[in-house]
Motif scaffolding. Structure first.
Motif, mmCIF file in Angstrom:
data_model
loop_
_atom_site.group_PDB
_atom_site.id
_atom_site.type_symbol
_atom_site.label_atom_id
_atom_site.label_comp_id
_atom_site.label_asym_id
_atom_site.label_seq_id
_atom_site.Cartn_x
_atom_site.Cartn_y
_atom_site.Cartn_z
ATOM 1 N N MET A 1 0.886 -1.198 -0.256
ATOM 2 C CA MET A 1 0.045 0.074 0.095
ATOM 3 C C MET A 1 0.853 1.179 0.069
ATOM 4 O O MET A 1 1.939 1.406 0.812
ATOM 5 C CB MET A 1 -0.891 -0.068 1.213
ATOM 6 C CG MET A 1 -1.969 1.351 1.278
ATOM 7 S SD MET A 1 -2.838 1.161 2.715
ATOM 8 C CE MET A 1 -4.519 1.374 2.360
ATOM 9 N N THR A 2 0.463 2.302 -0.893
ATOM 10 C CA THR A 2 1.243 3.526 -0.769
ATOM 11 C C THR A 2 0.885 4.340 0.251
ATOM 12 O O THR A 2 -0.248 4.545 0.434
ATOM 13 C CB THR A 2 0.988 4.088 -2.285
ATOM 14 O OG1 THR A 2 1.339 3.134 -3.275
ATOM 15 C CG2 THR A 2 1.922 5.441 -2.456
ATOM 16 N N GLN A 3 1.838 5.005 1.038
ATOM 17 C CA GLN A 3 1.501 5.997 1.893
ATOM 18 C C GLN A 3 1.010 7.299 1.307
ATOM 19 O O GLN A 3 1.524 7.924 0.533
ATOM 20 C CB GLN A 3 2.797 6.056 2.960
ATOM 21 C CG GLN A 3 2.591 7.011 4.055
ATOM 22 C CD GLN A 3 3.889 7.013 4.933
ATOM 23 O OE1 GLN A 3 5.037 6.527 4.621
ATOM 24 N NE2 GLN A 3 3.760 7.601 6.006
ATOM 25 N N ASP A 4 0.032 7.682 2.033
ATOM 26 C CA ASP A 4 -0.495 9.096 1.897
ATOM 27 C C ASP A 4 0.744 10.207 2.041
ATOM 28 O O ASP A 4 1.379 10.345 3.098
ATOM 29 C CB ASP A 4 -1.593 9.539 2.695
ATOM 30 C CG ASP A 4 -2.232 10.813 2.037
ATOM 31 O OD1 ASP A 4 -2.059 11.146 0.949
ATOM 32 O OD2 ASP A 4 -2.980 11.135 2.838
ATOM 33 N N VAL A 5 1.064 11.021 0.816
ATOM 34 C CA VAL A 5 1.920 11.872 0.872
ATOM 35 C C VAL A 5 1.994 12.861 1.947
ATOM 36 O O VAL A 5 2.946 13.065 2.800
ATOM 37 C CB VAL A 5 2.125 12.570 -0.622
ATOM 38 C CG1 VAL A 5 3.123 13.762 -0.417
ATOM 39 C CG2 VAL A 5 2.462 11.740 -1.500
ATOM 40 N N PHE A 10 9.690 14.488 5.945
ATOM 41 C CA PHE A 10 10.655 15.151 5.013
ATOM 42 C C PHE A 10 11.516 13.857 4.464
ATOM 43 O O PHE A 10 11.546 13.555 3.213
ATOM 44 C CB PHE A 10 11.637 16.155 5.437
ATOM 45 C CG PHE A 10 12.550 16.642 4.335
ATOM 46 C CD1 PHE A 10 12.215 17.660 3.213
ATOM 47 C CD2 PHE A 10 13.860 16.089 4.348
ATOM 48 C CE1 PHE A 10 13.113 17.898 2.380
ATOM 49 C CE2 PHE A 10 14.587 16.438 3.332
ATOM 50 C CZ PHE A 10 14.490 17.329 2.298
ATOM 51 N N GLU A 11 12.019 13.024 5.511
ATOM 52 C CA GLU A 11 12.802 11.975 4.812
ATOM 53 C C GLU A 11 12.178 10.828 4.329
ATOM 54 O O GLU A 11 12.955 10.377 3.009
ATOM 55 C CB GLU A 11 13.877 11.391 6.070
ATOM 56 C CG GLU A 11 14.646 12.335 6.724
ATOM 57 C CD GLU A 11 14.402 13.367 7.755
ATOM 58 O OE1 GLU A 11 12.843 13.535 7.946
ATOM 59 O OE2 GLU A 11 14.836 14.418 8.111
ATOM 60 N N GLN A 12 11.328 10.517 4.777
ATOM 61 C CA GLN A 12 10.370 9.642 3.976
ATOM 62 C C GLN A 12 10.072 9.973 2.533
ATOM 63 O O GLN A 12 10.045 9.148 1.513
ATOM 64 C CB GLN A 12 9.163 9.210 4.617
ATOM 65 C CG GLN A 12 9.070 8.518 6.103
ATOM 66 C CD GLN A 12 7.995 8.673 6.853
ATOM 67 O OE1 GLN A 12 7.257 9.570 6.780
ATOM 68 N NE2 GLN A 12 7.928 7.400 7.536
ATOM 69 N N ALA A 13 9.596 11.256 2.670
ATOM 70 C CA ALA A 13 9.129 11.828 1.271
ATOM 71 C C ALA A 13 10.488 11.898 -0.012
ATOM 72 O O ALA A 13 10.354 11.588 -0.900
ATOM 73 C CB ALA A 13 8.455 13.279 1.300
ATOM 74 N N GLU A 33 2.132 3.908 -16.077
ATOM 75 C CA GLU A 33 2.787 3.810 -14.552
ATOM 76 C C GLU A 33 3.575 4.853 -14.444
ATOM 77 O O GLU A 33 3.737 5.571 -13.416
ATOM 78 C CB GLU A 33 3.318 2.560 -14.363
ATOM 79 C CG GLU A 33 3.985 2.373 -12.974
ATOM 80 C CD GLU A 33 4.882 1.018 -12.659
ATOM 81 O OE1 GLU A 33 5.471 0.919 -11.835
ATOM 82 O OE2 GLU A 33 4.429 0.113 -13.462
ATOM 83 N N SER A 34 4.260 5.296 -15.712
ATOM 84 C CA SER A 34 5.414 6.317 -15.582
ATOM 85 C C SER A 34 4.784 7.617 -15.321
ATOM 86 O O SER A 34 5.076 8.346 -14.543
ATOM 87 C CB SER A 34 6.018 6.372 -16.934
ATOM 88 O OG SER A 34 6.831 5.324 -17.088
ATOM 89 N N ILE A 35 3.428 7.842 -15.664
ATOM 90 C CA ILE A 35 2.667 8.863 -15.622
ATOM 91 C C ILE A 35 2.135 9.197 -14.155
ATOM 92 O O ILE A 35 2.211 10.029 -13.493
ATOM 93 C CB ILE A 35 1.564 9.120 -16.623
ATOM 94 C CG1 ILE A 35 1.845 9.255 -18.161
ATOM 95 C CG2 ILE A 35 0.472 10.216 -16.306
ATOM 96 C CD1 ILE A 35 0.873 8.994 -19.254
ATOM 97 N N ALA A 36 1.643 8.063 -13.596
ATOM 98 C CA ALA A 36 1.207 7.936 -12.299
ATOM 99 C C ALA A 36 2.510 8.267 -11.262
ATOM 100 O O ALA A 36 2.132 8.973 -10.305
ATOM 101 C CB ALA A 36 0.648 6.703 -11.850
ATOM 102 N N LEU A 37 3.920 7.780 -11.448
ATOM 103 C CA LEU A 37 4.759 8.049 -10.729
ATOM 104 C C LEU A 37 5.329 9.487 -10.810
ATOM 105 O O LEU A 37 5.615 9.977 -10.034
ATOM 106 C CB LEU A 37 6.013 7.142 -11.429
ATOM 107 C CG LEU A 37 5.836 5.673 -11.001
ATOM 108 C CD1 LEU A 37 6.982 4.548 -11.910
ATOM 109 C CD2 LEU A 37 6.289 5.376 -9.453
ATOM 110 N N TYR A 38 5.053 10.113 -12.027
ATOM 111 C CA TYR A 38 5.578 11.264 -12.296
ATOM 112 C C TYR A 38 4.414 12.408 -11.463
ATOM 113 O O TYR A 38 5.018 13.075 -10.787
ATOM 114 C CB TYR A 38 5.375 11.866 -13.741
ATOM 115 C CG TYR A 38 5.615 13.046 -13.894
ATOM 116 C CD1 TYR A 38 7.024 13.523 -14.182
ATOM 117 C CD2 TYR A 38 5.034 14.295 -13.928
ATOM 118 C CE1 TYR A 38 7.662 14.936 -14.225
ATOM 119 C CE2 TYR A 38 5.234 15.488 -14.229
ATOM 120 C CZ TYR A 38 6.599 15.665 -14.386
ATOM 121 O OH TYR A 38 6.895 17.260 -14.538
ATOM 122 N N GLU A 39 3.193 11.947 -11.512
ATOM 123 C CA GLU A 39 2.356 12.458 -10.790
ATOM 124 C C GLU A 39 2.710 12.569 -9.074
ATOM 125 O O GLU A 39 2.434 13.590 -8.443
ATOM 126 C CB GLU A 39 0.832 12.227 -10.828
ATOM 127 C CG GLU A 39 0.354 12.600 -12.210
ATOM 128 C CD GLU A 39 -0.919 12.035 -12.697
ATOM 129 O OE1 GLU A 39 -1.471 10.997 -11.935
ATOM 130 O OE2 GLU A 39 -1.506 12.461 -13.571
#
Length: 79
Positions: A1-5, A10-13, A33-39
């Motif tokens: 699961m992807t953590q909410d930004v 700071f270090e995690q981000a 997936e690249s587009i999603a990663l970029y976002e």
């Protein structure tokens, strides 16, 4: 699961952003997936910038006297 930004420090981000950059540079992700990663990377970049700006403001407040005049010198790199 992807953590909410917004829940990251700071270090995690920064680590997550570095991972995204690596994946994008390697070309291992398909286009969607690249587009999603970029976002997500853009969200992480914004969070890191906001946290750095907050830290800079706190440091500037520390080096100012009660009347607002500088009590020391602090140099920050160009951002």
């Amino acid at each position: 699961m992807t953590q909410d930004v917004a829940d990251m420090n700071f270090e995690q981000a920064l680590l997550a952003l570095e991972d995204i950059v690596h994946k994008l540079e390697s070309g291992e992700a398909p286009l969607d997936e690249s587009i999603a990663l970029y976002e997500r990377g853009n969200e992480l970049r914004a969070l890191c910038q906001q946290r750095l700006d907050t830290a800079k403001a706190r440091i500037e407040a520390i080096v100012q006297g009660p009347d607002g005049s500088p009590t020391g010198t602090t140099t920050f790199g160009a951002g």
